[in-house]
Design an enzyme around this catalytic site. Structure first.
Site, PDB file in Angstrom:
ATOM      1  N   CYS B 104       0.887  -1.167   0.000  1.00 49.42           N
ATOM      2  CA  CYS B 104       0.000   0.000   0.000  1.00 49.42           C
ATOM      3  C   CYS B 104       0.917   1.206   0.000  1.00 49.42           C
ATOM      4  CB  CYS B 104      -0.905   0.006   1.235  1.00 49.42           C
ATOM      5  SG  CYS B 104      -1.820   1.551   1.392  1.00 49.42           S
ATOM      6  N   CYS B 107      -0.521   4.320   2.314  1.00 49.94           N
ATOM      7  CA  CYS B 107      -0.579   4.214   3.783  1.00 49.94           C
ATOM      8  C   CYS B 107      -0.177   2.813   4.213  1.00 49.94           C
ATOM      9  CB  CYS B 107      -1.934   4.647   4.329  1.00 49.94           C
ATOM     10  SG  CYS B 107      -3.392   3.940   3.536  1.00 49.94           S
ATOM     11  N   SER B 108      -1.130   1.978   4.623  1.00 49.90           N
ATOM     12  CA  SER B 108      -0.734   0.690   5.194  1.00 49.90           C
ATOM     13  C   SER B 108      -1.826  -0.354   5.034  1.00 49.90           C
ATOM     14  CB  SER B 108      -0.414   0.879   6.673  1.00 49.90           C
ATOM     15  OG  SER B 108      -1.522   1.490   7.332  1.00 49.90           O
ATOM     16  N   CYS B 109      -2.642  -0.256   3.970  1.00 51.57           N
ATOM     17  CA  CYS B 109      -3.767  -1.185   3.789  1.00 51.57           C
ATOM     18  C   CYS B 109      -3.266  -2.624   3.734  1.00 51.57           C
ATOM     19  CB  CYS B 109      -4.524  -0.823   2.511  1.00 51.57           C
ATOM     20  SG  CYS B 109      -5.214   0.843   2.594  1.00 51.57           S
TER      21      CYS B 109
END
Lengths: 219, 200
Positions: B104, B107-109
Site C-alpha cells: 500500500c 498508507c498501510s492497507c
C-alpha cells in the site's frame, strides 16, 4: 494531496528493515493509540478516509521522522480537536472542561461485534451501470488536487486496462472531507511496468491498482 | 494502564497519550472493556495463522481453491474470517510463471482479518517507495530471486480491496495434511515478499 505519504517510486529511503519476531505493538502507548482510534472510528466520529487525510496533512519532515503510531496519534489529535471532541486546553490539563458538552455517542460497547461485522465497509449500491468494462483501455487523469485522493502520483497520466469491476464504494476524495457521500465504481486497472517506469523496466512485469471511475477516461 | 518505563520519566509521546486517555475517560467516552477487546483481538486472535489455514486448504481442496480465487470475499466470509480490513479480499495465486506481491504505497492497507496487523517494514517508507518500481530488487533483499521470464505482478492496495497471495506449494509435501501444510506457510509468503519452503 501531493505530500510525502505518496511514496510510490521515490528513491533513497534505504534498506527495508525487518524485525525478527516483531510484536504487534512495541509499547503500551502504541496499543492505546490503536485501540482509541479504532474505537472512535466505531462510533462514527470520523471515518477512515478522514483519518488518512489528517495523516497526509502532517508536515513531510515530521511524517518521515515519526513512527507509524506517532503519525496515527498526530492525526487522531488533529481530528478530535477539529471536531471539538477534545480541545487543546483539555489535552494540556488532562481533563474534560465540559465546555464542548458531551453530546457524542459513547464508544461502541460491543468491540468484538464491531470488528467482525465491519460497519466501516464503504461498499454501496449504485443505480447506474459502470462506465468501463473489463478489457477497456483507460488513461488516468493528470491531476494534483489539494484534497485527499487515492490516485497516487506515479499512476497519473498513464494508460492501462481494466481487469475487473469491483463494485461501487464511497469516493474517498469526498468522504475524507465530510462531503456528501458519493458512491463510485472502482476498478482493478493493470499497467505495464514499462508504462509506469519507462523502457528500462522489465517487459514481463506489471502493476495493478484499484481506481475510482472519476480518476480515468477512455484511452 | 501501567507503562513499562522502568522508572524512566515518561516520554513526550507517552505524556500526550496519557493526556488523551485522561480527557476521554473524564468525558465518559472510554469503555475499558471495549478497548481491551480490540487490542486482545489483534494481539491474540488474528494473525498469519488464519491466512495459513486458508492457503493450506486451497492447496489440498481444488474446489475450495477455485472458489477462493473467483470470489475471495465470499469464500473468506463463509469461513468466518471476514471483518475490519478483510471484508473485500482478492486472492492472487503464485505459479511457476507469475509472482504476486502486495503493497500500500499511500498508507498501510492490509488484510487484517486474515493476516493480523501488518509488520513495521510493510508500513515503512523504504518498502512502500521501492516495491512498485523495483519489485525484483526488493524481493532480492528478502532473499527471493525470480527467473527473468517470471511475470511480477505488484498489487498496490490503495482503495477498498485487500489482497492475499496464494503462495506456491513447495515440492516434497505430497503426503502432508492441511494442518501440517499450514505450519509451513509464513506471513511473508502471503504478502508475496517471500516463498514457502519445503520442510527441512
Amino acid at each position: 494531496m501531493d505530500s510525502v505519504h505518496d511514496l510510490g517510486g521515490m528513491d533513497n529511503f534505504g534498506p527495508i528493515v525487518r524485525e525478527e519476531n516483531e510484536p504487534v505493538f512495541h509499547s503500551e502507548w502504541e496499543r492505546e493509540v490503536f485501540s482509541y482510534t479504532l474505537a472512535l472510528l466505531g462510533t462514527g466520529y470520523f471515518c477512515v478516509d478522514e483519518m488518512r487525510r489528517y495523516t497526509e496533512q502532517i508536515p513531510p519532515v515530521q511524517y518521515l521522522a515519526s513512527s507509524y503510531y506517532e503519525n496515527w496519534l498526530a492525526a487522531l489529535l488533529s481530528i478530535l480537536e477539529e471536531k471539538k471532541v477534545v480541545t487543546p486546553e483539555e489535552l494540556q490539563k488532562g481533563k474534560s472542561l465540559l465546555s464542548t458538552g458531551n453530546t457524542l455517542p459513547p464508544l461502541p460497547k460491543e468491540g468484538a461485534e464491531f470488528i467482525t461485522s465491519n460497519p466501516l465497509s464503504a461498499l454501496q449500491e449504485l443505480d447506474k451501470s459502470p462506465l468501463f468494462k473489463i478489457g477497456d483501455k483507460v488513461t488516468t487523469k493528470v491531476m494534483h488536487p489539494i484534497h485527499h485522493t487515492r490516485l497516487p502520483r506515479y499512476t497519473r497520466g498513464k494508460s492501462g486496462s481494466v481487469e475487473k469491476v469491483h463494485g461501487a464504494f464511497l469516493l474517498p476524495d469526498r468522504n475524507a472531507h465530510g462531503e456528501a457521500e458519493t458512491p463510485e465504481y472502482n476498478y482493478s486497472v493493470r499497467f505495464s511496468a514499462q508504462e509506469l517506469w519507462g523502457r528500462d523496466a522489465p517487459s514481463t512485469d506489471c502493476l495493478f491498482i484499484d481506481l475510482f471511475e472519476s480518476y480515468m477516461e477512455h484511452a | 494502564m501501567a507503562e513499562h518505563n522502568h522508572g524512566e520519566p515518561l516520554s513526550d509521546i507517552q505524556l500526550r497519550v496519557k493526556a488523551l486517555e485522561a480527557v476521554l475517560t473524564d468525558k465518559g467516552l472510554v469503555d475499558e472493556a471495549t478497548l481491551d477487546t480490540l487490542t486482545d483481538h489483534y494481539e491474540n486472535r488474528v494473525g498469519p495463522h488464519i491466512g495459513a489455514q486458508i492457503v493450506a486448504r486451497a492447496w489440498t481442496d481444488p474446489d475450495f481453491k477455485k472458489e477462493l480465487l473467483e470470489d475471495g470475499s465470499a469464500t473468506i466470509a463463509k469461513l468466518g474470517f471476514a471483518g475490519l480490513e478483510g471484508t473485500h479480499v482478492e486472492v492472487k495465486e503464485n505459479t511457476s510463471h507469475v509472482h504476486n506481491i502486495v503493497v500500500c504505497t499511500l498508507c498501510s492497507c492490509y488484510p487484517w482479518s486474515i493476516l493480523g496487523l501488518p509488520p513495521t517494514w510493510y508500513k515503512s517508507a523504504p518498502y512502500r517507495s521501492r516495491v512498485v518500481k523495483d519489485p525484483r530488487g526488493v524481493l532480492e533483499e528478502f532473499g527471493v530471486t525470480l527467473a527473468d521470464d517470471t511475470e511480477v505482478r505488484v498489487w498496490d492496495s490503495n482503495a477498498d480491496l485487500r489482497y492475499l497471495v496464494l503462495p506456491q506449494r513447495p515440492a516434497g509435501t505430497d503426503g502432508m495434511t492441511a494442518d501440517q501444510l499450514a505450519g509451513l506457510v509464513n506471513r511473508d509468503s502471503m504478502i508475496g515478499s517471500g516463498l514457502v519452503s519445503a520442510p527441512a
